[in-house]
Design an enzyme around this catalytic site. Structure first.
Site, PDB file in Angstrom:
ATOM      1  N   GLU A 148       7.234   5.726  -0.642  1.00  0.00           N
ATOM      2  CA  GLU A 148       6.328   4.682  -0.169  1.00  0.00           C
ATOM      3  C   GLU A 148       6.633   4.270   1.269  1.00  0.00           C
ATOM      4  OE1 GLU A 148       7.298   0.763  -0.785  1.00  0.00           O
ATOM      5  OE2 GLU A 148       5.280  -0.027  -0.624  1.00  0.00           O
ATOM      6  N   ASP A 177      10.602   3.401  -3.703  1.00  0.00           N
ATOM      7  CA  ASP A 177      10.165   2.148  -3.104  1.00  0.00           C
ATOM      8  C   ASP A 177      10.650   2.041  -1.650  1.00  0.00           C
ATOM      9  OD1 ASP A 177       9.345  -0.732  -3.427  1.00  0.00           O
ATOM     10  OD2 ASP A 177      11.477  -1.020  -3.003  1.00  0.00           O
TER      11      ASP A 177
HETATM   12  C1  NOJ Z   1       7.864  -2.492  -1.900  1.00  0.00           C
HETATM   13  C2  NOJ Z   1       7.088  -2.932  -3.073  1.00  0.00           C
HETATM   14  O1  NOJ Z   1       5.934  -2.145  -3.206  1.00  0.00           O
HETATM   15  C3  NOJ Z   1       6.747  -4.390  -2.899  1.00  0.00           C
HETATM   16  O2  NOJ Z   1       5.972  -4.858  -3.947  1.00  0.00           O
HETATM   17  C4  NOJ Z   1       8.002  -5.175  -2.778  1.00  0.00           C
HETATM   18  O3  NOJ Z   1       7.714  -6.533  -2.561  1.00  0.00           O
HETATM   19  C5  NOJ Z   1       8.822  -4.649  -1.618  1.00  0.00           C
HETATM   20  N1  NOJ Z   1       9.071  -3.273  -1.824  1.00  0.00           N
HETATM   21  C6  NOJ Z   1      10.108  -5.416  -1.484  1.00  0.00           C
HETATM   22  O4  NOJ Z   1      10.798  -5.432  -2.660  1.00  0.00           O
END
Ligand code: NOJ
Ligand code: MG
Length: 612
Positions: free
Chosen positions: A326, A254
């Protein structure tokens, strides 16, 4: 001399005598090395082409499950792990062999699970670890891999680590990014710098307990962990090991770009001068101190080593562990993560550019350029990927309009590289409309009633549409956690599967099967003479049939000649066609098509097989 008593001669003595022997040995050895080298080189390049040695994550579609919205099993209106287990056969039907499950960890759900209070448990809302193990076992039984969401950059402010860090209890005191405030001339204390959170406003929040500011890239309830602290770094690696021990096949990391910030907490970011932005929005600033700081590379490298240590692949089994990270940056920045050790950084360029909602219209030429850029900038030997939608963005079919739903699927599943499908995309789900009062997404709430629609992610997170019964078969609760799309009675898995006509789900499945053909799996992609409306490309792997992909992304019916280069064929056979093209009997599956004159309506897409 008795022949039988003759000593066996060495290879050398049989071939040479006297002075000639040494040069001959040298020549033989050198020639041998040359032959061996040629064999190795040729066979490895041949292996690369026929077929290349692809890993499971290069062959399969990755399907993203947002667990809150996929399938509820206990009637509380929120999807859960047993719900996912009950739907695993669906992936066999779709021919999807890899699942990424968004967070299911314990969480106060202020950012719907991206704010964890433990990285190694399951929130009771979603089930328990027994359910997770069961899910993994059942998926593996079906030859489906499972990757988890590694929320590594921050925890919930309710996490025990944070509570202890606030109280300066060791070893947790340094687990987060803490800084004293700046004291102004008038004696007031303000945050150390002007750093802004992704969700708007200051990224620094004051802790009364610790009497210091803590940094958060997202909501204040997501304090950033500190990778400059060795103990924290080890904790995170142990979390990866915990899931690998359970048998997971990899992880989606993430928000990698935000994993670390500069240690110059008191230095301000410079303005970006981006039009239409305001000081409290991230885009107003150049985020050089808070995004993609080089030290992240070392952390990713360490994680890669942990994953590799669990890879016991041999020539018959592929147990490789997959890491996808990501971030939303352009190739120049995101491709650094290949070198750091990730298998791939998500490529969101089709999300970012094909986005009329954000006032960027991307015609077929622009789509071609975005795709070509991915191939042109890929580091040697690395693998491309494409994504159209996810839980953080408007759905692709809503961005472009439902006329193009099928066409988008044709595009995604015929490109060279791993496609990621967001749940519901395979049936043509669209965004829901959510009022501000009903808004659940913290980003939307933070932007207030006048701006929430620009950023709220609720519209793309509505419950999966399984059938036409009440609540679309998602839940037995009277009210799911987010409203269903009113179109669920026609757009749903069961109705589409059982339809006597062509439907989006069937198109998806046909493509998911067809893309196992060598040319579509790993063959080269060559664009034809693309126009602003007509996108077309050839996929070809030597000694296999080529596939011609044609899509009309324009808004007019057009007739086009595809028989010239790079196709150079008069005829082909339609293997896949979008729903309207089939249902309106404009094209027939498995029938011949004359390539010199193909007429396509807007939103039509075809995959045509070309025999050599
Ligand atoms: C990335 C995630 O994909 C997203 O959904 C989230 O809100 C942010 N990280 C922050 O936590
Ligand atoms: Mg439930």
């Amino acid at each position: 001399m008795d022949k039988t008593s003759e000593k066996p001669k060495s290879f050398c003595t049989r071939l040479c005598q006297g002075k000639l022997c040494i040069p001959l040995i040298a020549v033989t050895v050198l020639a041998g090395i040359a032959v061996a080298l040629t064999t190795v080189l040729t066979s490895s390049s041949v292996r690369e082409r026929f077929p290349p040695d692809l890993k499971w994550w290069q062959k399969s579609i990755v399907y993203q499950i947002y667990p809150r919205s996929f399938q509820d099993s206990d009637g509380d209106g929120v999807g859960d792990l047993p719900g996912i287990i009950s739907r695993l056969d669906y992936f066999t039907y779709l021919n999807v062999k890899a699942l990424w499950i968004s967070p299911f960890y314990p969480s106060p759900m202020r950012d719907f699970g991206y704010d964890t209070t433990s990285h190694v448990e399951v929130d009771p809302l979603f089930g328990n670890l027994f359910d997770f193990d069961n899910l993994l076992r059942e998926a593996h039984k079906r030859d489906i891999r499972v990757i988890i969401d590694f929320v590594a950059g921050y925890t919930s402010s309710d996490h025990p680590w944070f509570k202890k860090s606030e109280q300066r209890i060791e070893p947790y005191a340094g687990y987060y990014v803490w800084a004293a405030g700046k004291t102004l001339d008038n004696g007031t204390t303000v945050p150390p710098s002007n750093w802004i959170s992704s969700f708007g406003y200051s990224a620094w929040t004051w802790s009364k307990t610790r009497q210091e500011y803590f940094y958060h890239s997202f909501t204040p309830s997501q304090p950033q962990v500190n990778y400059r602290c060795t103990e924290l770094r080890e904790e995170m690696k142990n979390i990866i090991r915990f899931w690998l021990e359970r048998g997971v096949d990899g992880m989606r990391v993430d928000a990698i770009a935000y994993m670390m910030v500069s240690d110059q907490y008191y230095e301000d970011q410079k303005p970006s001068n981006k039009s239409g932005t305001q000081w409290w929005q991230l885009a107003y600033w150049i985020p050089s101190l808070t995004q993609n700081v080089p030290d992240i590379g070392l952390v990713v490298k360490e994680w890669g080593e942990v994953l590799d240590s669990y890879d016991d692949s041999d020539s018959d089994t592929d147990h490789s562990k997959f890491m996808v990270v990501e971030l939303y940056d352009p190739p120049k920045i995101r491709n650094r993560y290949y070198a750091y050790g990730a298998d791939m950084p998500f490529n969101f360029d089709l999300i970012v550019t094909m986005n009329p909602v954000y006032h960027t219209y991307c015609d077929a030429i622009c789509i071609r350029d975005v795709i070509q850029e991915e191939y042109d900038t890929l580091p040697d030997g690395k693998w491309a990927n494409f994504v159209l939608s996810n839980h953080d963005n408007k759905r692709a079919s809503s961005r472009l309009g439902s006329l193009y739903t099928d066409a988008l699927i044709v595009l995604l599943l015929t490109l060279r590289g791993t496609p990621t499908t967001y749940y519901g995309e395979e049936i043509g789900m669209e965004d829901i409309v959510v009022s501000f009062a009903e808004t659940r997404d913290p980003w939307g709430i933070n932007y207030g009633p006048d701006h929430y629609q620009e950023v709220s992610r609720d519209p793309a997170r509505s419950p999966m549409q399984w059938n036409s019964s009440s609540n679309a078969g998602f839940t037995e609760a009277t009210k799911p956690w987010l409203p269903l799309h009113p179109n669920f009675r026609t757009i749903n898995v069961e109705t589409e599967k059982n339809s006597t006509e062509m439907a989006t789900i069937k198109l998806y499945r046909d493509l998911a099967i067809l893309r196992e053909e060598p040319s579509l799996q790993y063959g080269l992609l060559t664009f034809g003479d693309v126009t602003p409306s007509i996108l077309f490309y050839l996929r070809s792997a030597q000694d296999n049939p080529d596939y011609l992909v044609i899509i009309n992304f324009g808004n007019m019916t057009l007739t086009h000649d595809f028989s010239g280069p790079p196709v150079s064929k008069a005829q082909g056979r339609v293997k896949v066609a979008t729903s309207a093209a089939v249902n309106e009997k404009r094209f027939y599956l498995n029938s011949a098509v004359t390539l010199s004159s193909v007429t396509l309506n807007p939103g039509d897409g075809l995959v045509i097989e070309l025999q050599h």
